[in-house]
Design a protein around this motif. Sequence first.
Motif, PDB file in Angstrom:
ATOM      1  N   UNK A  36       0.813  -1.216   0.000  1.00 53.43           N
ATOM      2  CA  UNK A  36       0.000   0.000   0.000  1.00 53.43           C
ATOM      3  C   UNK A  36       0.850   1.272   0.000  1.00 53.43           C
ATOM      4  N   UNK A  37       2.145   1.132  -0.237  1.00 51.72           N
ATOM      5  CA  UNK A  37       3.050   2.282  -0.239  1.00 51.72           C
ATOM      6  C   UNK A  37       3.249   2.761  -1.677  1.00 51.72           C
ATOM      7  N   UNK A  38       2.741   3.948  -2.041  1.00 52.23           N
ATOM      8  CA  UNK A  38       2.892   4.409  -3.429  1.00 52.23           C
ATOM      9  C   UNK A  38       4.348   4.628  -3.818  1.00 52.23           C
ATOM     10  N   UNK A  39       5.202   4.968  -2.850  1.00 58.58           N
ATOM     11  CA  UNK A  39       6.615   5.175  -3.166  1.00 58.58           C
ATOM     12  C   UNK A  39       7.259   3.880  -3.633  1.00 58.58           C
ATOM     13  N   UNK A  40       6.904   2.757  -3.003  1.00 59.59           N
ATOM     14  CA  UNK A  40       7.479   1.472  -3.394  1.00 59.59           C
ATOM     15  C   UNK A  40       7.123   1.132  -4.837  1.00 59.59           C
ATOM     16  N   UNK A  41       5.861   1.323  -5.205  1.00 59.43           N
ATOM     17  CA  UNK A  41       5.432   1.060  -6.579  1.00 59.43           C
ATOM     18  C   UNK A  41       6.105   2.020  -7.551  1.00 59.43           C
ATOM     19  N   UNK A  42       6.167   3.293  -7.162  1.00 59.00           N
ATOM     20  CA  UNK A  42       6.734   4.316  -8.033  1.00 59.00           C
ATOM     21  C   UNK A  42       8.209   4.065  -8.320  1.00 59.00           C
ATOM     22  N   UNK A  43       8.979   3.783  -7.252  1.00 57.22           N
ATOM     23  CA  UNK A  43      10.421   3.599  -7.426  1.00 57.22           C
ATOM     24  C   UNK A  43      10.727   2.324  -8.198  1.00 57.22           C
ATOM     25  N   UNK A  44       9.912   1.277  -7.991  1.00 58.55           N
ATOM     26  CA  UNK A  44      10.117   0.036  -8.740  1.00 58.55           C
ATOM     27  C   UNK A  44       9.881   0.260 -10.237  1.00 58.55           C
ATOM     28  N   UNK A  45       8.831   1.008 -10.555  1.00 58.87           N
ATOM     29  CA  UNK A  45       8.535   1.280 -11.962  1.00 58.87           C
ATOM     30  C   UNK A  45       9.610   2.171 -12.578  1.00 58.87           C
ATOM     31  N   UNK A  46      10.066   3.163 -11.823  1.00 61.83           N
ATOM     32  CA  UNK A  46      11.105   4.061 -12.329  1.00 61.83           C
ATOM     33  C   UNK A  46      12.388   3.291 -12.625  1.00 61.83           C
ATOM     34  N   UNK A  47      12.725   2.344 -11.752  1.00 63.91           N
ATOM     35  CA  UNK A  47      13.953   1.582 -11.953  1.00 63.91           C
ATOM     36  C   UNK A  47      13.881   0.737 -13.223  1.00 63.91           C
ATOM     37  N   UNK A  48      12.732   0.173 -13.504  1.00 63.36           N
ATOM     38  CA  UNK A  48      12.589  -0.593 -14.750  1.00 63.36           C
ATOM     39  C   UNK A  48      12.742   0.321 -15.965  1.00 63.36           C
ATOM     40  N   UNK A  49      12.262   1.547 -15.868  1.00 62.00           N
ATOM     41  CA  UNK A  49      12.425   2.496 -16.962  1.00 62.00           C
ATOM     42  C   UNK A  49      13.900   2.830 -17.162  1.00 62.00           C
ATOM     43  N   UNK A  50      14.647   2.950 -16.052  1.00 60.21           N
ATOM     44  CA  UNK A  50      16.068   3.281 -16.141  1.00 60.21           C
ATOM     45  C   UNK A  50      16.860   2.230 -16.899  1.00 60.21           C
TER      46      UNK A  50
END
Length: 389
Positions: free
Chosen positions: A131-145
Amino acid sequence: MDIALCYESVLPARGGAETYIGDLARRLARDGHAVHLYATRWDATALPAATHYHRIDVPSGPRFLRPWRFAAACEAALRTRTHDVSIGFDKTWGQDVLYPQGGLHAASAAHNRLKFANGFERGIADLGKWFDPAAWSFARLERKQYLGPTRPLVVVNSFMVRKHFEQFYGVPPEAVRVVRSAIDPMRFAADDRLKRRHEERGRWMVFPEETVGLFVAMNYRLKGLSPLLHALARVPRDRPFKLAVVGHPKYGRYLKQAERLGVADRVRFLGHRADPKDCYFAADFLVHPTFYDPCSLVALEALACGLPVVTTRYNGASELLTPPNDGVVIDDPHDAPALAAAMYRFTDRSYRAEASSCARQTGTRWTFEHHYRALIDVFGEARKIKRAA
């Protein structure tokens, strides 16, 4: 070369990556490279005078969106200029080289679970992350990187992190360059070291014959202070031993834990030290039972001071050690008997003296100059790839 460094905040007094970027910028400028900094804020007094600054304005908002906004604005700004090579140090994309000094978010998240000693606690932690939006956000950003159509040349600071790239994202080892972190050992040079040692130990109320293990960290939980206190309860009392804890100023819960375990008399909680140099001088070895460290600078600083290191296989800096010559590497921070045995071993004066000598040699084998030269080679490789494209 014309080199662009991309990081949201470069205030070297705060330590960590910001100190490193300042050191790197000065070394690049000294060699005559043109240094450009893309950031939202910086301390110009801590950076070379010739630095070219490019301010990246990022609107305020939720923490989990800020890296996306900075990365997008930085990518757009880079398109307006031509550099030989650009380097991103954290949650950015679009640079020629990415150097995630803090390791992978995916690996960090997996290792953070290990802080909890049992499955129930780990399950609760997993639920919280869900339920932590930061966890989802950072995981998605890392895949983009790292998994986007144009992939950067990746630099990591340990073979452990290189393995994580393959484990979590399928990035082959040959696509990742290992350039270990480094410090300037001259920061710990002192002609009056012995005097400082005696004065510091006096403030700690530690007798000359007592062995002192040093723990240095801001994140006490991730770096293993709780299991360390459990292990301390298992260290025999037939030889005088103390544990010095340096880092975050709030340590009340750990003091209470030490009292419950009956070891409060063996621990000195010292709080925050802006410069822990004298703490290294006063101690006899470093104990760093971390759950995750791509390549701990604390371990490198200890070695530079001649302190053997007790750490875990979850620390990339453990790859530099040759146990038992200059320290001990344990498999699991929760393994209290193993951690206690490692600490107790250093109460042997003869072993401690031999290990200290070896630690000092280990600390001089890899310097910031070695690190810098290896990084320049990577920058040169990235420039060739860029020109060929």
